[in-house]
Write a protein that holds these residues in place. Structure first.
Motif, PDB file in Angstrom:
ATOM      1  N   ALA A 115      33.489  25.610  33.966  1.00  0.00           N
ATOM      2  CA  ALA A 115      33.296  27.060  33.859  1.00  0.00           C
ATOM      3  C   ALA A 115      34.624  27.812  33.720  1.00  0.00           C
ATOM      4  CB  ALA A 115      32.528  27.565  35.074  1.00  0.00           C
ATOM      5  N   HIS A 116      35.600  27.434  34.528  1.00  0.00           N
ATOM      6  CA  HIS A 116      36.888  28.116  34.462  1.00  0.00           C
ATOM      7  C   HIS A 116      37.505  27.982  33.080  1.00  0.00           C
ATOM      8  CE1 HIS A 116      37.746  29.590  38.371  1.00  0.00           C
ATOM      9  NE2 HIS A 116      37.437  28.463  38.960  1.00  0.00           N
ATOM     10  N   ILE A 117      37.376  26.785  32.520  1.00  0.00           N
ATOM     11  CA  ILE A 117      38.042  26.516  31.252  1.00  0.00           C
ATOM     12  C   ILE A 117      37.375  27.311  30.135  1.00  0.00           C
ATOM     13  CG2 ILE A 117      38.842  24.680  29.761  1.00  0.00           C
ATOM     14  CD1 ILE A 117      38.582  22.790  32.127  1.00  0.00           C
ATOM     15  N   ASN A 118      36.047  27.412  30.188  1.00  0.00           N
ATOM     16  CA  ASN A 118      35.357  28.201  29.175  1.00  0.00           C
ATOM     17  C   ASN A 118      35.754  29.670  29.261  1.00  0.00           C
ATOM     18  OD1 ASN A 118      34.079  25.806  28.751  1.00  0.00           O
ATOM     19  ND2 ASN A 118      32.114  26.432  29.541  1.00  0.00           N
ATOM     20  N   ASN A 119      35.822  30.178  30.484  1.00  0.00           N
ATOM     21  CA  ASN A 119      36.250  31.572  30.657  1.00  0.00           C
ATOM     22  C   ASN A 119      37.643  31.773  30.083  1.00  0.00           C
ATOM     23  OD1 ASN A 119      33.978  31.820  32.146  1.00  0.00           O
ATOM     24  ND2 ASN A 119      34.991  31.943  34.110  1.00  0.00           N
ATOM     25  N   HIS A 120      38.472  30.796  30.335  1.00  0.00           N
ATOM     26  CA  HIS A 120      39.858  30.855  29.893  1.00  0.00           C
ATOM     27  C   HIS A 120      39.919  31.041  28.370  1.00  0.00           C
ATOM     28  CE1 HIS A 120      44.051  29.050  30.867  1.00  0.00           C
ATOM     29  NE2 HIS A 120      44.136  30.132  30.146  1.00  0.00           N
ATOM     30  N   ALA A 121      39.045  30.328  27.661  1.00  0.00           N
ATOM     31  CA  ALA A 121      39.054  30.420  26.198  1.00  0.00           C
ATOM     32  C   ALA A 121      38.777  31.846  25.749  1.00  0.00           C
ATOM     33  CB  ALA A 121      38.023  29.464  25.612  1.00  0.00           C
ATOM     34  N   VAL A 122      37.776  32.481  26.344  1.00  0.00           N
ATOM     35  CA  VAL A 122      37.448  33.852  25.938  1.00  0.00           C
ATOM     36  C   VAL A 122      38.622  34.777  26.230  1.00  0.00           C
ATOM     37  CG1 VAL A 122      35.846  35.752  26.241  1.00  0.00           C
ATOM     38  CG2 VAL A 122      35.031  33.429  26.448  1.00  0.00           C
ATOM     39  N   CYS A 123      39.201  34.614  27.423  1.00  0.00           N
ATOM     40  CA  CYS A 123      40.307  35.500  27.801  1.00  0.00           C
ATOM     41  C   CYS A 123      41.492  35.313  26.867  1.00  0.00           C
ATOM     42  CB  CYS A 123      40.725  35.222  29.233  1.00  0.00           C
ATOM     43  SG  CYS A 123      39.422  35.591  30.386  1.00  0.00           S
ATOM     44  N   LEU A 124      41.800  34.057  26.557  1.00  0.00           N
ATOM     45  CA  LEU A 124      42.938  33.815  25.662  1.00  0.00           C
ATOM     46  C   LEU A 124      42.698  34.454  24.310  1.00  0.00           C
ATOM     47  CD1 LEU A 124      43.801  30.092  26.389  1.00  0.00           C
ATOM     48  CD2 LEU A 124      45.220  32.058  26.863  1.00  0.00           C
ATOM     49  N   LEU A 125      41.449  34.356  23.838  1.00  0.00           N
ATOM     50  CA  LEU A 125      41.152  34.912  22.522  1.00  0.00           C
ATOM     51  C   LEU A 125      41.306  36.427  22.524  1.00  0.00           C
ATOM     52  CD1 LEU A 125      38.672  33.827  19.983  1.00  0.00           C
ATOM     53  CD2 LEU A 125      38.397  36.150  20.750  1.00  0.00           C
ATOM     54  N   VAL A 126      40.751  37.064  23.550  1.00  0.00           N
ATOM     55  CA  VAL A 126      40.846  38.529  23.606  1.00  0.00           C
ATOM     56  C   VAL A 126      42.300  38.956  23.732  1.00  0.00           C
ATOM     57  CG1 VAL A 126      40.235  40.545  24.981  1.00  0.00           C
ATOM     58  CG2 VAL A 126      38.540  38.784  24.558  1.00  0.00           C
ATOM     59  N   GLU A 127      43.054  38.242  24.577  1.00  0.00           N
ATOM     60  CA  GLU A 127      44.455  38.620  24.768  1.00  0.00           C
ATOM     61  C   GLU A 127      45.265  38.396  23.501  1.00  0.00           C
ATOM     62  OE1 GLU A 127      45.027  36.128  28.091  1.00  0.00           O
ATOM     63  OE2 GLU A 127      43.813  37.445  29.350  1.00  0.00           O
ATOM     64  N   LYS A 128      44.924  37.337  22.767  1.00  0.00           N
ATOM     65  CA  LYS A 128      45.633  37.075  21.518  1.00  0.00           C
ATOM     66  C   LYS A 128      45.337  38.170  20.508  1.00  0.00           C
ATOM     67  CE  LYS A 128      44.498  33.475  18.901  1.00  0.00           C
ATOM     68  NZ  LYS A 128      44.258  32.037  18.642  1.00  0.00           N
ATOM     69  N   ALA A 129      44.060  38.575  20.438  1.00  0.00           N
ATOM     70  CA  ALA A 129      43.685  39.586  19.452  1.00  0.00           C
ATOM     71  C   ALA A 129      44.311  40.933  19.772  1.00  0.00           C
ATOM     72  CB  ALA A 129      42.167  39.699  19.394  1.00  0.00           C
ATOM     73  N   LEU A 130      44.393  41.259  21.053  1.00  0.00           N
ATOM     74  CA  LEU A 130      44.945  42.563  21.433  1.00  0.00           C
ATOM     75  C   LEU A 130      46.446  42.509  21.660  1.00  0.00           C
ATOM     76  CD1 LEU A 130      42.226  43.760  23.945  1.00  0.00           C
ATOM     77  CD2 LEU A 130      42.517  44.458  21.597  1.00  0.00           C
ATOM     78  N   GLU A 131      47.014  41.314  21.543  1.00  0.00           N
ATOM     79  CA  GLU A 131      48.446  41.110  21.775  1.00  0.00           C
ATOM     80  C   GLU A 131      48.858  41.617  23.154  1.00  0.00           C
ATOM     81  OE1 GLU A 131      50.277  42.822  18.400  1.00  0.00           O
ATOM     82  OE2 GLU A 131      49.343  41.391  17.053  1.00  0.00           O
ATOM     83  N   VAL A 132      48.080  41.230  24.149  1.00  0.00           N
ATOM     84  CA  VAL A 132      48.404  41.581  25.534  1.00  0.00           C
ATOM     85  C   VAL A 132      49.239  40.447  26.109  1.00  0.00           C
ATOM     86  CG1 VAL A 132      47.458  42.076  27.806  1.00  0.00           C
ATOM     87  CG2 VAL A 132      46.235  42.797  25.779  1.00  0.00           C
ATOM     88  N   ASP A 133      50.252  40.818  26.879  1.00  0.00           N
ATOM     89  CA  ASP A 133      51.045  39.799  27.550  1.00  0.00           C
ATOM     90  C   ASP A 133      50.568  39.718  28.995  1.00  0.00           C
ATOM     91  OD1 ASP A 133      52.853  37.893  27.224  1.00  0.00           O
ATOM     92  OD2 ASP A 133      54.615  39.124  27.665  1.00  0.00           O
ATOM     93  N   VAL A 134      49.991  38.597  29.380  1.00  0.00           N
ATOM     94  CA  VAL A 134      49.489  38.524  30.754  1.00  0.00           C
ATOM     95  C   VAL A 134      50.643  38.146  31.680  1.00  0.00           C
ATOM     96  CG1 VAL A 134      47.163  37.926  30.077  1.00  0.00           C
ATOM     97  CG2 VAL A 134      48.779  36.127  30.594  1.00  0.00           C
TER      98      VAL A 134
END
Ligand code: SF4
Ligand code: SF4
Lengths: 375, 159
Positions: A81-100
């Motif tokens: 579950a964590h890893i799947n969530n991670h994928a969505v977050c990475l994608l959104v952050e990549k698209a918005l160019e957010v630096d976590v």
């Protein structure tokens, strides 16, 4: 009835018969139905029938905003579950160019590796159980409990955590988190030796798994069998190495590869991976930097129109996430490339000519999660 | 001759591997060490859940039966599966202006997936997670709850 009678005689092979394995078979770990064609005890071919637990997650995602999608991805492959969530977050952050923040990357990576360990623990438990060793099931679940407790304390849930959110994680880690992870590593390092003594070296287990279900490297590549199953055939396909995300580029770990290509080799890859995951956690757990647990995000997250792709290495293989956005707050289309689906497709190929009892061992070695197949 | 020896060495190794495995199970049988099984429901009285445990969504009330919810409906918008319905009401305040308050904050426990978005996004931190986890009931309608307690009102100064 009529159709059967009208079949030309030459189509019915002598002594061929069909049985249904599943959808309620204990060794399929869920509602997977395999239509197996047998000659005596030998598997001639098999057809997987999917869809018993199809929930239309991809379609549901189209009405959800990006933070809401997270809780659905938990339910695709519930063991990662964590890893799947991670994928969505990475994608959104990549698209918005957010630096976590750096802290978030550390937390996410540790959580991912904990997820990988507990997934492999459960796989080991059920692998043993499928082959008749019920003891394994108890030992595996006993040790997995420690990880579930760590998660429950930090995220509030044991199983479907929904812990990542675009920009960071939902809550900061609990003050006890590091202490408990250390305690887990210390205990599990001792316990994993028992795993080897009980199952890996066991004569019955060796005879049932060595030389069974040969999957050559070429076939693994052409069927897209990723993850530990693919690496058991010597195919270097670890996304953590090929396209490092979060902290994976900065930690030292080995990609576990084995070349025997059989069930035993897939088994050993996963056993080794647990050691590697513990190794990764050890490098990170004491160095979690201070800071925010989430980057500042807008209240309504809208991805710019376009197509995005992100892949991560889940416990079963490569999880690909493809999103088409039309600029709205909900995705226009969300497609998951789930590892279990591709891994299932090779089952027919590698179990032909094997005994029906070997089919159970082969299926277990592919580590299929049925909701991951049907989504 | 070779196969003759192999036959016996296979038997020897087989028996040895079984004995190694049985030594592990035997060790746990005689000295189980730490016992991890919890005797639920016998231990129900002193069962302690983790403080962040997500049992159900609740509205936090203080000692005077007051809460912080102003009926803005942000939680309803954030819920992915429609588990929350906010029914606001209009009242006339002391200064004569009409203002919005919560009439009923309806929560469908049966549909909730415990994603935590409502709790996280509530601007006045009116919601939280409760520790109760024994949710089995005989009638599905009992899973629909009104979160603001009867007679409760909003804490002054929160609006
Ligand atoms: S609980 Fe919070 S978000 Fe929901 S209506 Fe009340 S104040 Fe608004
Ligand atoms: S926890 Fe999630 S699903 Fe449950 S009521 Fe809150 S927002 Fe809805």
């Amino acid at each position: 009835m009529k159709e059967i009678i009208n079949l030309p005689v030459s189509n019915i092979e002598e002594e061929e018969y069909h049985i249904n394995m599943g959808p309620q078979h204990p060794s399929t770990h869920g509602v997977l139905r395999l239509l197996v064609s047998l000659q005596g005890e030998m598997v001639r071919s098999l057809k997987p029938h999917c869809g018993y637990i199809h929930r239309g997650i991809e379609k549901m995602c189209e009405k959800d905003t990006y933070p809401q999608v997270i809780h659905l991805t938990d339910r695709i492959d519930y063991l990662s579950a964590h890893i799947n969530n991670h994928a969505v977050c990475l994608l959104v952050e990549k698209a918005l160019e957010v630096d976590v923040p750096e802290r978030v990357r550390y937390i996410r990576t540790i959580m991912d590796e904990l997820a990988r360990i507990q997934s492999h623990q459960l796989w080991w438990s059920s692998f043993g159980m499928d082959l008749g060793g019920l003891t394994c099931f108890f030992y595996g679940l006993r040790d997995r409990e420690m990880i579930l407790d760590i998660w429950e304390e930090t995220t509030g849930s044991r199983f479907l955590q929904s812990y990542n959110c675009p920009g960071g994680v939902m809550q900061d880690i609990h003050p006890n988190f590091q202490k408990k992870v250390h305690a887990f590593l210390k205990t599990f390092k001792k316990k994993i030796k028992d795993y080897d003594r009980i199952l890996s070296g066991n004569v019955i287990f060796e005879n049932r798994s060595q030389g069974v279900g040969i999957l050559s490297k070429e076939d693994a590549i052409s069927y897209g069998v990723t993850g530990p199953s693919g690496r058991g055939s010597g195919w270097s396909c670890d996304v953590r190495k090929t396209e490092p995300y979060s902290m994976y580029g900065k930690v030292q770990f080995n990609e576990v590869l084995r070349y025997e290509c059989d069930t035993y080799s897939r088994y050993m890859v996963r056993m080794q991976e647990m050691h590697e995951s513990m190794n990764i956690i050890e490098q990170l757990i004491d160095n979690i930097p201070e800071g925010e647990h989430s980057a500042k995000m807008k209240a309504v997250i809208k991805l710019p129109a376009g197509e995005y792709f992100q892949r991560v290495e889940s416990a079963r293989g490569e999880l690909g996430l493809f999103v088409v956005s039309d600029g709205n707050k909900t995705p226009y289309r969300m497609k998951f490339r789930t590892p279990s689906f591709s891994n299932l497709s090779v089952l027919d190929h590698i179990s032909r000519g094997m005994k029906i009892a070997d089919l159970v061992a082969i299926g277990a070695s592919l580590d299929l999660v049925i909701p991951d197949i049907d989504r | 001759m070779n196969s003759f020896f192999k036959y016996f060495s296979d038997i020897f190794h087989g028996v040895k591997s079984l004995l190694i495995g049985m030594s592990v199970t035997g060790r746990y049988f005689f000295s189980p060490g730490q016992i991890v099984t919890q005797q639920y429901p016998e231990n129900r009285k002193n069962l302690q859940m983790f403080e962040r445990f997500k049992g159900e969504v609740i509205m936090l009330h203080d000692g005077n039966n007051q809460h912080r919810c102003n009926g803005c409906g942000i939680c309803e918008n954030n819920c992915p599966n429609g588990s929350i319905e906010v029914i606001p009401a209009k009242i006339t305040g002391e200064d004569g202006k009409s203002k919005r308050v919560i009439d009923k904050h309806i929560y469908h426990l049966g549909m909730c997936t415990f994603c935590g978005l409502c709790v996280k996004n509530c601007p006045s931190n009116a919601l939280g997670f409760g520790q109760e986890f024994e949710h089995a009931v005989f009638d599905r309608s009992k899973l629909t709850k009104v979160l603001n307690q009867p007679g409760s009102s909003i804490i002054k100064g929160v609006e």
